[in-house]
Design an enzyme around this catalytic site. Structure first.
Site, short mmCIF file in Angstrom:
data_model
loop_
_atom_site.label_atom_id
_atom_site.label_comp_id
_atom_site.label_asym_id
_atom_site.label_seq_id
_atom_site.Cartn_x
_atom_site.Cartn_y
_atom_site.Cartn_z
N LYS A 201 22.91 12.07 38.75
CA LYS A 201 24.16 12.59 38.19
C LYS A 201 25.23 11.51 38.33
O LYS A 201 25.55 11.06 39.43
CB LYS A 201 24.58 13.85 38.94
CG LYS A 201 25.91 14.39 38.48
CD LYS A 201 26.18 15.77 39.03
CE LYS A 201 27.54 16.25 38.60
NZ LYS A 201 27.81 17.61 39.09
N ARG A 211 35.33 20.92 33.59
CA ARG A 211 36.29 21.12 34.70
C ARG A 211 37.43 22.01 34.24
O ARG A 211 37.98 22.79 35.01
CB ARG A 211 36.78 19.77 35.22
CG ARG A 211 35.65 19.02 35.92
CD ARG A 211 36.07 17.64 36.42
NE ARG A 211 34.90 16.90 36.89
CZ ARG A 211 34.88 15.60 37.15
NH1 ARG A 211 35.98 14.89 37.00
NH2 ARG A 211 33.77 15.01 37.56
N LYS A 224 35.11 11.30 41.66
CA LYS A 224 33.92 11.67 42.43
C LYS A 224 32.99 10.47 42.66
O LYS A 224 31.79 10.62 42.88
CB LYS A 224 33.19 12.82 41.70
CG LYS A 224 34.04 14.08 41.55
CD LYS A 224 33.25 15.28 41.05
CE LYS A 224 34.13 16.54 41.01
NZ LYS A 224 33.35 17.75 40.63
N GLU A 240 17.11 7.65 43.65
CA GLU A 240 17.58 9.02 43.88
C GLU A 240 16.47 10.03 43.54
O GLU A 240 16.22 10.98 44.27
CB GLU A 240 18.81 9.34 43.01
CG GLU A 240 20.11 8.71 43.48
CD GLU A 240 20.74 9.46 44.67
OE1 GLU A 240 20.16 10.43 45.15
OE2 GLU A 240 21.83 9.04 45.11
N LYS A 255 22.12 13.56 34.07
CA LYS A 255 23.40 14.09 33.60
C LYS A 255 24.47 13.03 33.66
O LYS A 255 24.57 12.39 34.70
CB LYS A 255 23.76 15.26 34.51
CG LYS A 255 25.01 15.96 34.21
CD LYS A 255 25.18 17.07 35.19
CE LYS A 255 26.54 17.66 34.98
NZ LYS A 255 26.97 18.40 36.12
N SER A 281 29.58 18.90 28.75
CA SER A 281 30.71 19.45 27.99
C SER A 281 31.39 18.42 27.09
O SER A 281 31.75 18.73 25.96
CB SER A 281 31.70 20.06 28.96
OG SER A 281 32.12 19.10 29.92
N TYR A 319 25.35 23.67 25.53
CA TYR A 319 26.22 24.78 25.13
C TYR A 319 25.88 25.27 23.72
O TYR A 319 26.44 26.27 23.27
CB TYR A 319 27.69 24.36 25.24
CG TYR A 319 28.02 23.93 26.66
CD1 TYR A 319 28.27 24.88 27.64
CD2 TYR A 319 27.99 22.59 27.04
CE1 TYR A 319 28.51 24.51 28.96
CE2 TYR A 319 28.23 22.19 28.35
CZ TYR A 319 28.48 23.16 29.31
OH TYR A 319 28.70 22.79 30.61
C1 PBG Z 1 29.71 20.68 39.38
C2 PBG Z 1 29.23 20.46 38.00
C3 PBG Z 1 29.84 19.69 37.00
C4 PBG Z 1 29.09 19.89 35.85
C5 PBG Z 1 28.02 20.75 36.18
N1 PBG Z 1 28.13 21.07 37.52
C6 PBG Z 1 31.08 18.89 36.98
C7 PBG Z 1 31.32 17.83 37.95
O1 PBG Z 1 30.44 17.36 38.66
O2 PBG Z 1 32.49 17.44 38.05
C8 PBG Z 1 29.40 19.30 34.51
C9 PBG Z 1 28.83 19.98 33.32
C10 PBG Z 1 29.45 19.64 32.02
O3 PBG Z 1 30.33 18.75 31.90
O4 PBG Z 1 29.07 20.30 31.05
N2 PBG Z 1 29.23 19.92 40.39
#
Ligand code: PBG
Length: 329
Positions: A201, A211, A224, A240, A255, A281, A319
């Site tokens: 990730k 968010r 992050k 990982e 991701k 997203s 989505y």
């Molecule tokens: C939370 C999480 C996130 C997403 C899924 N779980 C956001 C992040 O890590 O800030 C993102 C999913 C998306 O953007 O569709 N840990």
């Protein structure tokens, strides 16, 4: 020298009609390839638009049957639940994550009661929907503290599993959490719970609309980057993944999705395990906005999803999974 026969090899022959193209196609999509994210909010009879995500809504728990009925009809194997927690319920420690009456727990109970094992339920393991600072873990002197965070994640995992969650998806990127969660599950006799690790990730700008959807955007302090991966790196993703498999993950996630197809391919080639892609997203909103403005045509959705299959993904979190009847034609 050019002869009358040139060229004897004509690759266009296989492309001449729709039926020839279908006959030689190398990748396909079916409804079994999808995981549908659902955003939850408090209240009754609510369906709330998310301004940064066209055609995506947050639903109150009493209205989710509508979406789940359709998902089952479309043969989508699994939904992923994400809560928009009220601001007053958030705090520094994210304690609402451990409340057995929180949005996710209530939704799991309702779905399991009504649908039994007709559809899978996946839940994130991370604290960001619950913390006032919007981070996935606990903070001490400006640091996201790894080991203390894992203790909370273990409890969040056990709670969600006991409520009936089928697939736990740690998306927090703390070191060593898969092993700890797996052994806690084993100790509690929860040996059939799958762990889908968000193993690769990346710290990405593509999460912005999500968010917004879970209400952590305004409150997120800093970024992050000390726990999510640097997007310049490939070898680190493979490390990982290797670690999380060793620690007990059943499946792994990459991701974001589309900008990281090379990572999906490398993982699939090397590890031969189920690899999922998250079309996040920001990817969704970019594509949807461009389609809504007629900049690109809507077949770009199908094209984007096939790309994941070509790279080697077993399934895709997207989505668009609530509209498969319009996309898979
Ligand atoms: C939370 C999480 C996130 C997403 C899924 N779980 C956001 C992040 O890590 O800030 C993102 C999913 C998306 O953007 O569709 N840990």
């Amino acid at each position: 020298m050019i002869t009358g026969k040139y060229p004897s090899l004509r690759l266009r022959r296989n492309r001449k009609y729709d039926w020839t193209r279908r006959l030689v196609q190398e990748n396909t999509l079916s409804s079994s390839d999808f995981i549908l994210p659902i955003f939850l909010l408090d209240g009754k009879n609510k369906r709330e638009a998310i301004p940064s995500m066209p055609d995506v809504y947050r639903y109150s728990i009493d209205r989710i049957s509508q979406i789940i009925d359709k998902a089952i009809k479309n043969k989508v194997p699994m939904v992923a639940l994400f809560p928009k927690t009220k601001k007053i319920k958030k705090n520094e420690l994210g304690t609402e994550a451990l409340n057995e009456n929180n949005l996710v727990c209530r939704a799991i109970l309702q779905i399991k009661k009504k649908y039994k094992n007709e559809i899978g339920i996946m839940c994130d393991v991370a604290l960001d929907p619950y913390t006032s600072h919007g981070h996935d873990g606990l903070i001490k002197s400006n640091e996201i503290i790894n080991d203390e965070t894992i203790e909370v994640l273990i409890n969040q995992s056990l709670l969600q599993a006991k409520m009936g969650c089928d697939v736990l998806a740690p998306s927090d990127m703390m070191d060593g959490r898969i092993k700890k969660i797996r052994s806690a599950l084993d100790n509690e006799g929860l040996k059939n719970i799958n762990i889908l690790s968000y193993a690769a990730k990346y710290a990405s700008s593509y999460y912005g609309p999500f968010r917004d959807a879970v209400g952590s955007k305004g409150s997120l302090k800093g970024d992050k980057k000390t726990y999510q991966m640097d997007f310049r790196n490939t070898d680190e993703a493979l490390r990982e993944i290797a670690l999380d498999i060793k620690e007990g993950a059943d499946m792994v996630m990459v991701k974001p999705g589309m900008p990281y197809l090379d990572i999906i391919k490398s993982i699939k080639d090397k590890f031969k395990i189920p690899v999922f892609a998250y079309q996040v997203s920001g990817e969704y909103s970019l594509l949807s906005n461009a389609i809504n403005k007629n900049i690109i045509d809507k077949n770009a959705i199908y094209e984007s999803l096939i790309a994941f299959k070509r790279a080697g993904a077993n399934a895709i979190v997207t989505y668009y999974a609530d509209r498969l009847d319009k996309i898979l034609i």
